[in-house]
Design a protein around this motif. Structure first.
Motif, PDB file in Angstrom:
ATOM      1  N   ASP B  11      -1.981 -11.221   6.702  1.00 53.12           N
ATOM      2  CA  ASP B  11      -1.698 -12.683   6.740  1.00 53.12           C
ATOM      3  C   ASP B  11      -2.776 -13.622   6.911  1.00 53.12           C
ATOM      4  N   LEU B  16      -3.362 -13.671  -1.119  1.00 50.90           N
ATOM      5  CA  LEU B  16      -2.354 -13.672  -2.433  1.00 50.90           C
ATOM      6  C   LEU B  16      -3.333 -13.772  -3.557  1.00 50.90           C
ATOM      7  N   THR B  17      -4.767 -14.462  -3.726  1.00 55.07           N
ATOM      8  CA  THR B  17      -5.377 -14.634  -4.572  1.00 55.07           C
ATOM      9  C   THR B  17      -5.742 -12.964  -5.054  1.00 55.07           C
ATOM     10  N   VAL B  35       6.645 -14.384  -0.757  1.00 52.58           N
ATOM     11  CA  VAL B  35       5.751 -14.099   0.275  1.00 52.58           C
ATOM     12  C   VAL B  35       6.374 -14.894   1.570  1.00 52.58           C
ATOM     13  N   SER B  44       2.198 -10.367   6.207  1.00 56.66           N
ATOM     14  CA  SER B  44       3.202 -11.082   5.353  1.00 56.66           C
ATOM     15  C   SER B  44       4.058  -9.988   4.683  1.00 56.66           C
ATOM     16  N   MET B  46       5.374  -9.252   0.706  1.00 53.68           N
ATOM     17  CA  MET B  46       5.608  -9.707  -0.622  1.00 53.68           C
ATOM     18  C   MET B  46       6.428  -8.998  -1.597  1.00 53.68           C
TER      19      MET B  46
END
Lengths: 584, 192
Positions: B11, B16-17, B35, B44, B46
């Motif tokens: 996290d 994410l990218t 997410v 996190s 996903m």
């Protein structure tokens, strides 16, 4: 103030600036040389450099710094380090980083970044280099606090070298370099390296592989770069010798297995020898060792070795079944896998298959340019062959990209690991000169030859000044044919000789060398070659030779892109250029 | 085929990218991505749904694992799992046609969570087909759909059932490692 390593005893916790932390951590990681170029956002780091036992090599362009770190890593097996400022300094590294990524080379690039307070404001020389390099690095870090510098650098070194190696970039803001934190080298140790969870080499798979190898009548080992990375040369040799299996090499595999070994057939692929490609097409088993079935090696997937079962020994699970579907995948460290596999293999008589391959060489040797009568023309192949002969195959050779690269691969027989430094995956022109400089720093006692075409040489020729400034003994061979030769060859074969934008007017390279205080000479005939090469080798300093070679010579054999391995264009029976030097 | 991956990722900024970029690089469109925090501190979870060739699953999972920030990846395409999606749907409704929307919500076990003079908002949870079904019916009944906000799929493996229970539910049992490697496990529809 005392200088040197003793000031920063890793055992003693000391408060340092971020800039000092950077160098202290690099010293702790065993770094002795970095290749770089200063600028605003990295100035705090440069200011602190004098306190540390690290040699900084000032490059002339940051691309050169990345290639030097790359060449250093390829020649030594250690991590190469490049350093640059923010903005254009960082973006100039990108080609070099991508080159290292494609060839799985462990380098760490450090870039300065604008202060964290102004991140994202389009400040002067601000660029999102972690965003830009995301797809061409194994990992990257944006560090904005001094406390994070040592852990990021240490993690970068671990990531760069572990598993399938690759480049890592650490972007450090200026305020992080200026702030202070406690230096705790041991405390900054990254969490233990966890191998890729999908490594998969069970006893069952090993037995399946062994069974395939024992039953094979026409096996071929495909030897790739992974042999060097995993230091598995001895294990591959044991496998080949025990089971009498012939070996084909990838470009980046050259040197991983001695070229002079009777089981080494030579290079495979687009410009590989015809009998190697034929053997692959006829094989009933391929044992791929640390290679990734690149398109330059397989031609087209649909026509590739259709009769062969395939065993793929590879550390990166994402490579399995990517280009070629395989029957048995042994996913793990090549050396460890082979050490488990070898006890299952009792030995084998492979003479029938080896005789078949020998017979398939046919007229290939007669067609070879080395065996054509000396017509007075200077061929690049002659240069490579003679360089190999004169240096007894012991030099470290850094090549650029194009025709000369292929001729070097064909005619300079690499018997020793890490003696060929070349950009395979990305095919980066301009690689040779800076990579050769990096290799020289990695192996200062070795003879280093940079071989570049007249096109690629001019892409990074400014690094001649680096050679002069650092007083490096490097020999440079420019293979000068007045064309962007490989592109011209494609235009000749596939674009009806429309030599659009490939003729090349170049400066007098000997004078260019002279302007840098580097000795040089031109060679126009084969008769002069040996004397000049020996003069270069004997000279106490860098030496550039401008080899004026046949202009419209082509690299044979050649598999046209998208064709099958057996559909290669063979060497002509007699080189047409000898009859008609002026091509009509 | 549709591939569903569950990934535990660190996290922190940029993760994410990295995950999204991997799919972009392979020219694979992400159909849905959810997410949120997980049971693990600092990680996190996903759920990624993507349309890709049958063979792509192995390579995507292997490539996801190559990202430094990814701790665990599960390919649950065709594996016994519970999948849910949450949707908020705003429809044009006034005093005259409100009751029809209420009825529909009842049938779909959805809830009305906002009521304004000219609109209503429906909250619905379920599998994708159930949400699609409600939207479809709303459109057919000329309840003008003003806005749709969908969470994307969230998926969790089921606990260990006996193979008979799994067969009765029409889902395949856990694939063996060899199945996973070749990614030949068949996809199956989620029972509701």
């Amino acid at each position: 103030m005392t200088h040197g390593q003793s000031e920063f005893d890793p055992e003693v916790l000391t408060r340092l600036t971020g800039a000092e932390l950077l160098w202290a951590t690099l010293v702790g990681e065993g770094v002795t040389e970095v290749f770089g170029y200063p600028g605003g956002a990295i100035l705090p780091a440069y200011d602190a450099l004098r306190k540390f036992p690290i040699r900084h090599i000032l490059v002339r362009h940051e691309q050169g710094a990345a290639h030097m770190a790359d060449g250093y890593a390829r020649a030594s097996g250690k991590v190469g380090v490049a350093i640059a400022t923010s903005g254009p300094g960082a973006t100039n590294l990108v080609t070099g980083i991508a080159t290292a990524m494609m060839d799985s080379i462990p380098i760490v690039c450090i870039t300065g970044q604008v202060s964290s307070k102004v991140l994202g404001t389009d400040a002067f020389q601000e660029i999102d280099i972690t965003g830009i390099t995301l797809p061409v690095t194994k990992h990257n870090f944006l560090v904005s606090r001094a406390e994070e510098i040592a852990p990021a650098i240490r993690a970068a070194f671990q990531i760069a070298q572990s598993g399938r190696p690759g480049p890592v970039l650490v972007d450090i803001t200026k305020d992080a370099q200026q702030a202070t934190a406690i230096f705790d080298f041991a405390g900054a140790k990254p969490r233990a390296y966890a191998p890729h969870p999908m490594l998969h080499c069970t006893d069952q798979k090993l037995h399946q592989a062994a069974e395939l190898i024992r039953k094979a009548e026409r096996p071929v080992i495909l030897a790739g770069h992974g042999i060097l990375q995993a230091r598995a040369g001895e294990q591959v040799r044991n496998l080949a010798e025990r089971m009498q299996i012939p070996i084909g090499m990838t470009l980046l595999g050259l040197g991983a297995f001695p070229a002079s070994h009777p089981l080494n057939m030579g290079m495979m692929g687009m410009h590989g020898e015809s009998w190697v490609n034929q053997a692959i097409q006829e094989a009933d088993l391929l044992i791929a060792c640390g290679m990734r079935f690149d398109d330059r090696v397989i031609g087209t997937p649909a026509t590739y070795a259709t009769k062969a079962k395939k065993i793929h020994i590879e550390i990166d699970p994402a490579e399995i079944n990517k280009n070629i579907a395989v029957d048995v995948a042994l996913v793990g460290d090549l050396r460890e896998v082979l050490e488990q596999l070898l006890p299952l293999l009792p030995g084998r008589d492979g003479s029938a298959w080896l005789r078949l391959i020998e017979a398939s060489k046919g007229t290939a040797a007669v067609r070879d340019i080395r065996n054509l009568p000396d017509s007075g023309h200077l061929y690049a192949a002659h240069v490579m062959h003679d360089l190999w002969r004169i240096t007894e195959g012991r030099a470290i050779v850094a090549t650029d990209v194009g025709q000369h690269q292929m001729w070097e691969a064909q005619y300079y027989h690499h018997d020793f690991p890490r003696t060929l430094i070349t950009s395979g995956g990305l095919g980066t022109m301009g690689f040779a000169l800076p990579a050769g400089i990096g290799a020289k720093f990695a192996c200062p006692d070795r003879e280093v030859w940079v071989i570049a075409g007249d096109g690629g040489f001019q892409m990074t020729a400014s690094e001649l000044a680096t050679i002069a400034q650092e007083k490096l003994k490097i020999n440079i061979a420019v293979i000068n044919n007045g064309y962007l030769g490989m592109v011209r060859q494609w235009q000749e074969f596939f674009y009806e000789r429309n030599y659009q934008s490939t003729p090349l007017v170049s400066p007098d390279f000997v004078k260019l060398a002279d302007a840098h205080g580097i000795r040089g000479a031109a060679v126009r005939t084969r008769a002069e070659l040996e004397n000049v090469v020996n003069e270069a080798r004997a000279h106490d300093g860098p030496f550039l030779i401008n080899f004026m070679v046949e202009q419209e010579d082509s690299v044979y054999p050649m598999i046209p892109a998208g064709r099958a391995l057996h559909e290669m264009i063979r060497r002509p029976d007699q080189n047409p250029l000898i009859e008609t030097p002026q091509d009509s | 085929m549709l591939h569903t991956f569950v990934a535990y990722v660190e996290d922190k900024p940029g993760v994410l990218t990295r995950v999204a970029s991997l799919f972009r690089r392979l020219n694979i469109n992400i159909i849905s991505l959810t997410v949120g925090r997980s049971e693990r501190t600092g990680y996190s979870r996903m759920t990624i749904v993507a349309e890709a060739s049958d063979q792509a699953g192995h390579r995507i999972r292997a490539s996801l694992y190559k990202l430094e920030d990814v701790a665990e990846v599960d390919d649950i395409s065709g594996i016994s799992a519970v999948t849910r999606e949450l949707a908020l749907i705003k429809v044009a409704a006034n005093a005259e046609n409100r009751s029809g929307v209420f009825e529909l919500a009842e049938v779909f076990r959805a809830r009305i969570v906002d009521l304004a003079p000219e609109s209503m908002m429906i909250e619905i949870t379920g599998v994708e087909s159930k949400i699609e079904g409600l939207i479809q019916v709303l459109n057919e009944r000329e309840n003008r759909v003003l806005e749709v906000c969908r969470s994307g799929k969230m998926t969790m493996r089921r606990g260990h059932h006996t193979s008979r229970v799994l067969r009765a539910m029409g889902v395949s049992a856990e694939p063996s490692p060899s199945d996973r490697e070749s990614n030949e496990s068949p996809s199956s529809e989620e029972p509701e």
